[in-house]
Design a protein around this motif. Structure first.
Motif, mmCIF file in Angstrom:
data_model
loop_
_atom_site.group_PDB
_atom_site.id
_atom_site.type_symbol
_atom_site.label_atom_id
_atom_site.label_comp_id
_atom_site.label_asym_id
_atom_site.label_seq_id
_atom_site.Cartn_x
_atom_site.Cartn_y
_atom_site.Cartn_z
ATOM 1 N N MET A 198 49.305 41.876 52.831
ATOM 2 C CA MET A 198 48.607 42.857 51.986
ATOM 3 C C MET A 198 47.087 42.708 52.111
ATOM 4 S SD MET A 198 48.855 45.356 49.921
ATOM 5 C CE MET A 198 50.608 45.486 49.573
ATOM 6 N N ASN A 199 46.364 43.824 51.906
ATOM 7 C CA ASN A 199 44.915 43.724 51.744
ATOM 8 C C ASN A 199 44.652 43.303 50.304
ATOM 9 O OD1 ASN A 199 44.096 44.615 54.392
ATOM 10 N ND2 ASN A 199 44.962 46.606 53.807
ATOM 11 N N ILE A 200 43.942 42.217 50.149
ATOM 12 C CA ILE A 200 43.704 41.672 48.815
ATOM 13 C C ILE A 200 42.204 41.644 48.531
ATOM 14 C CG2 ILE A 200 43.991 39.656 47.295
ATOM 15 C CD1 ILE A 200 46.611 39.077 48.760
ATOM 16 N N GLN A 201 41.840 42.239 47.408
ATOM 17 C CA GLN A 201 40.436 42.471 47.074
ATOM 18 C C GLN A 201 40.037 41.807 45.761
ATOM 19 O OE1 GLN A 201 38.385 46.205 44.919
ATOM 20 N NE2 GLN A 201 39.385 46.809 46.809
ATOM 21 N N ILE A 202 38.858 41.203 45.749
ATOM 22 C CA ILE A 202 38.217 40.899 44.460
ATOM 23 C C ILE A 202 36.846 41.584 44.463
ATOM 24 C CG2 ILE A 202 39.373 38.646 44.088
ATOM 25 C CD1 ILE A 202 36.240 37.630 44.592
ATOM 26 N N PRO A 203 36.414 42.077 43.302
ATOM 27 C CA PRO A 203 35.081 42.678 43.245
ATOM 28 C C PRO A 203 34.022 41.578 43.215
ATOM 29 C CG PRO A 203 36.331 43.095 41.205
ATOM 30 C CD PRO A 203 37.146 42.170 42.029
ATOM 31 N N PRO A 204 33.099 41.558 44.174
ATOM 32 C CA PRO A 204 32.111 40.476 44.230
ATOM 33 C C PRO A 204 31.174 40.448 43.025
ATOM 34 C CG PRO A 204 31.582 42.198 45.828
ATOM 35 C CD PRO A 204 32.922 42.533 45.245
ATOM 36 N N ASN A 205 30.932 41.615 42.426
ATOM 37 C CA ASN A 205 29.989 41.622 41.299
ATOM 38 C C ASN A 205 30.522 40.874 40.074
ATOM 39 O OD1 ASN A 205 31.858 43.808 41.049
ATOM 40 N ND2 ASN A 205 30.544 44.801 39.544
ATOM 41 N N LEU A 206 31.842 40.718 39.981
ATOM 42 C CA LEU A 206 32.392 40.031 38.806
ATOM 43 C C LEU A 206 32.479 38.515 38.987
ATOM 44 C CD1 LEU A 206 35.171 42.511 37.561
ATOM 45 C CD2 LEU A 206 32.745 42.421 37.009
ATOM 46 N N SER A 207 32.123 38.027 40.162
ATOM 47 C CA SER A 207 31.987 36.577 40.395
ATOM 48 C C SER A 207 30.689 36.361 41.161
ATOM 49 C CB SER A 207 33.158 36.034 41.226
ATOM 50 O OG SER A 207 34.391 36.315 40.613
ATOM 51 N N PRO A 208 29.543 36.717 40.535
ATOM 52 C CA PRO A 208 28.289 36.795 41.291
ATOM 53 C C PRO A 208 27.880 35.498 41.986
ATOM 54 C CG PRO A 208 27.895 37.032 38.919
ATOM 55 C CD PRO A 208 29.372 37.084 39.121
ATOM 56 N N LYS A 209 28.187 34.347 41.370
ATOM 57 C CA LYS A 209 27.723 33.097 41.967
ATOM 58 C C LYS A 209 28.675 32.541 43.004
ATOM 59 C CE LYS A 209 24.860 31.522 38.140
ATOM 60 N NZ LYS A 209 25.551 31.747 36.833
ATOM 61 N N SER A 210 29.918 32.987 42.976
ATOM 62 C CA SER A 210 30.913 32.270 43.780
ATOM 63 C C SER A 210 31.828 33.159 44.603
ATOM 64 C CB SER A 210 31.771 31.416 42.854
ATOM 65 O OG SER A 210 32.394 32.264 41.901
ATOM 66 N N TYR A 211 31.507 34.476 44.694
ATOM 67 C CA TYR A 211 32.496 35.356 45.324
ATOM 68 C C TYR A 211 32.894 34.912 46.719
ATOM 69 C CZ TYR A 211 28.412 37.732 47.424
ATOM 70 O OH TYR A 211 27.260 38.011 48.101
ATOM 71 N N GLN A 212 31.908 34.335 47.472
ATOM 72 C CA GLN A 212 32.254 33.979 48.865
ATOM 73 C C GLN A 212 33.321 32.888 48.948
ATOM 74 O OE1 GLN A 212 29.338 33.781 47.421
ATOM 75 N NE2 GLN A 212 28.148 31.998 48.016
ATOM 76 N N SER A 213 33.432 32.062 47.876
ATOM 77 C CA SER A 213 34.432 30.988 47.926
ATOM 78 C C SER A 213 35.864 31.547 47.843
ATOM 79 C CB SER A 213 34.181 29.968 46.818
ATOM 80 O OG SER A 213 34.351 30.568 45.558
ATOM 81 N N PHE A 214 35.999 32.809 47.439
ATOM 82 C CA PHE A 214 37.342 33.409 47.389
ATOM 83 C C PHE A 214 37.868 33.755 48.780
ATOM 84 C CE2 PHE A 214 38.381 33.997 42.906
ATOM 85 C CZ PHE A 214 37.172 33.645 42.319
ATOM 86 N N LEU A 215 36.951 33.744 49.763
ATOM 87 C CA LEU A 215 37.381 33.998 51.150
ATOM 88 C C LEU A 215 38.324 32.897 51.627
ATOM 89 C CD1 LEU A 215 33.967 35.128 52.641
ATOM 90 C CD2 LEU A 215 36.059 36.520 52.582
ATOM 91 N N SER A 216 38.167 31.702 51.072
ATOM 92 C CA SER A 216 39.016 30.618 51.548
ATOM 93 C C SER A 216 40.279 30.436 50.702
ATOM 94 C CB SER A 216 38.225 29.310 51.621
ATOM 95 O OG SER A 216 37.685 29.047 50.356
ATOM 96 N N VAL A 217 40.543 31.356 49.783
ATOM 97 C CA VAL A 217 41.826 31.290 49.067
ATOM 98 C C VAL A 217 42.655 32.558 49.268
ATOM 99 C CG1 VAL A 217 41.087 29.561 47.394
ATOM 100 C CG2 VAL A 217 40.783 31.979 46.844
ATOM 101 N N GLY A 218 42.242 33.404 50.217
ATOM 102 C CA GLY A 218 43.162 34.477 50.598
ATOM 103 C C GLY A 218 42.674 35.907 50.592
ATOM 104 N N ILE A 219 41.501 36.219 50.008
ATOM 105 C CA ILE A 219 41.104 37.641 49.978
ATOM 106 C C ILE A 219 40.614 38.117 51.349
ATOM 107 C CG2 ILE A 219 40.404 37.544 47.544
ATOM 108 C CD1 ILE A 219 37.508 38.115 49.257
ATOM 109 N N ASN A 220 40.672 39.438 51.566
ATOM 110 C CA ASN A 220 40.095 39.974 52.804
ATOM 111 C C ASN A 220 39.311 41.259 52.568
ATOM 112 O OD1 ASN A 220 42.804 41.194 52.415
ATOM 113 N ND2 ASN A 220 42.257 42.350 54.235
ATOM 114 N N ASP A 221 38.956 41.516 51.294
ATOM 115 C CA ASP A 221 38.208 42.747 51.025
ATOM 116 C C ASP A 221 37.366 42.606 49.768
ATOM 117 O OD1 ASP A 221 38.034 45.772 51.801
ATOM 118 O OD2 ASP A 221 38.319 45.775 49.631
ATOM 119 N N TRP A 222 36.202 43.273 49.785
ATOM 120 C CA TRP A 222 35.290 43.277 48.618
ATOM 121 C C TRP A 222 35.348 44.590 47.849
ATOM 122 C CZ3 TRP A 222 34.419 38.495 48.082
ATOM 123 C CH2 TRP A 222 33.945 37.660 49.111
ATOM 124 N N GLY A 223 36.174 45.525 48.279
ATOM 125 C CA GLY A 223 36.239 46.794 47.568
ATOM 126 C C GLY A 223 35.029 47.659 47.818
#
Ligand SMILES: O=c1nc2n(C[C@H](O)[C@H](O)[C@H](O)CO)c3cc(O)ccc3cc-2c(=O)[nH]1
Ligand SMILES: C[C@H]1O[C@@H](n2cnc3c(N)ncnc32)[C@H](O)[C@@H]1O
Ligand code: MET
Ligand code: SF4
Length: 390
Positions: free
Chosen positions: A294-319
């Motif tokens: 699946m394409n899995i997205q988190i909105p980067p603005n809602l984790s402003p300090k740490s959004y890039q760290s979600f790349l290493s737990v499975g997301i592949n999209d910023w919306g």
């Protein structure tokens, strides 16, 4: 890569071997991850690499706050306005056209149309506004707005809450994809004192019916869950399994948004904590192992300090990221600059790419005319990124 990962967890080894995973095993994985998340996170990372390579995508969008009157009241929402409030939005045809022109100048590719839930059923102001613009229902107006967007070279993606079958069928002609958050499949969250108590459209049966309809209509669909609104982990897992089943049945879920709850003043949930980051990450990783492709997205603005760290737990999209409009649902969280997102993605080892509001895997779901229109602005590799993130 796969063979290098040596895991103690039998369930995670099964996941890596492409075996179906049971609800029971998912729960067990979750409880182990609370003690030590490493095995879950690295499994999610392996699956992400296997199915999505090194790329992470976003869509350059403008957010059209078409009308924010809403017949429902979710306890977490500040998007909804009451008549007379300063934040009330009733966009006229001219305002829509002007914003489309501006969005085109900014080289946006997506027009995100958002509304409250059937505003004309509850508010005379909404009826009057529709009449002034020459329409009798919000969906008729959205159909019109979508047509203008296409004429101007922007691709519409509508999230207007629960629309009926006929309305969605009409919108499919112009919208390359549509959105509706499942939020959560739990009936409990609709009980007295719970966030969806005053929101009939968020009854799981109602939302499911709309998502089922989107499947029958073969509309590329964005859905997702809102994390941190008082749900249990079982309810999260059941929601993710529901989305997975829908996709197995109809094949039309193009992406899953994992949206972390943020408390807001002037709401019934103002004193609730925002979704805990560790909990949120665990859910992101669980989503990846439940739906590996699946394409899995988190909105980067809602984790402003740490959004890039979600790349290493499975997301592949910023919306959708907008260079010109606020996120009207979370206006206190401004979108990061696309350049910054590029930099941060790169330093985490990922390659940022610009996409349309429909993922390439779903192009065959939409009309030839819409496909042709998209082809006009891309080359063989897709959208040329440098042109789209300034
Ligand atoms: O891709 C989508 N993203 C949607 N998003 C995500 C949005 O673009 C932002 O990423 C998040 O709102 C971040 O706050 C929504 C966000 C909202 O807060 C409210 C509505 C939506 C609706 C959609 C949607 O239909 N499709
Ligand atoms: C449009 C989407 O915005 C999300 N949404 C609404 N309110 C909030 C909030 N306080 N925090 C995070 N997301 C929210 C819901 O998931 C809704 O479906
Ligand atoms: C801010 S919510 C916007 C879309 C719709 N009202 C929903 O809740 O699904
Ligand atoms: S989240 Fe959507 S349905 Fe709920 S109150 Fe806000 S606008 Fe209405």
């Amino acid at each position: 890569m796969l063979s290098k990962l040596v895991l103690n967890s039998e369930s995670l080894n099964n996941v890596l071997d492409n075996k179906e995973i049971s609800r029971h095993s998912i729960l067990e994985i979750y409880h182990n991850a609370i003690k030590n998340p490493n095995e879950l996170f690295s499994t999610a990372q392996v699956l992400r690499k296997k199915h999505k390579g090194n790329s992470v995508t976003f869509s350059k969008k403008a957010f059209f706050n078409i009308v924010n009157l809403c017949k429902d009241s979710c306890s977490y929402c500040t998007y909804k306005a009451e008549p007379g409030e300063e934040k009330l939005s009733l966009m006229s045809k001219q305002q829509i056209t002007e914003l489309l022109d501006l969005a085109k100048k900014y080289r946006c590719v997506e027009a995100l149309f958002v509304t409250g839930e059937q505003p004309e059923q509850r508010y005379q102001e909404a009826k009057d506004w529709l009449k002034e613009n020459g329409f009798t229902s919000t969906s008729e107006y959205l159909i019109h707005a979508s047509e203008i967007a296409l004429e101007k070279g922007l691709f519409p993606h509508t999230n207007a809450g629960n629309l009926n079958f006929e309305e969605m069928k009409e919108l499919k002609k112009t919208n390359v994809s549509m959105g509706l958050m499942l939020e959560n499949i739990s009936e409990r969250l609709t009980e007295k004192g719970m966030p969806h108590y005053l929101a009939a459209s968020k009854r799981p049966k109602a939302r499911l019916e709309i998502l089922e309809n989107s499947g029958k209509l073969q509309i590329p669909m964005t859905t997702g869950i809102l994390v941190g609104i008082g749900e249990t982990i079982e309810e999260i897992i059941d929601s993710l399994l529901t989305i997975k089943e829908l996709h197995q049945k109809y094949g039309n879920i193009q992406e899953v948004i994992l949206q972390n709850f943020q408390p807001k003043q002037d709401t019934r949930m103002k004193d609730e904590p925002s979704a805990d980051e560790k909990y949120f990450k665990t859910i992101v990783a669980l989503s990846r192992i439940i739906m590996p492709e699946m394409n899995i997205q988190i909105p980067p603005n809602l984790s402003p300090k740490s959004y890039q760290s979600f790349l290493s737990v499975g997301i592949n999209d910023w919306g959708g990221i907008s260079p010109l409009t606020p996120d009207f649902v979370n206006p206190e969280f401004s979108w990061p600059e696309i350049n910054k997102v590029d930099e941060n993605s790169k330093s985490a080892g990922f390659d940022l790419k610009c996409r349309f509001p429909i993922y390439p895997e779903f192009f065959s779901f939409i009309s030839k005319e819409l496909q042709e229109k998209m082809k006009e602005i891309q080359n063989e590799e897709g959208l040329v990124k440098e042109e789209y993130w300034r």
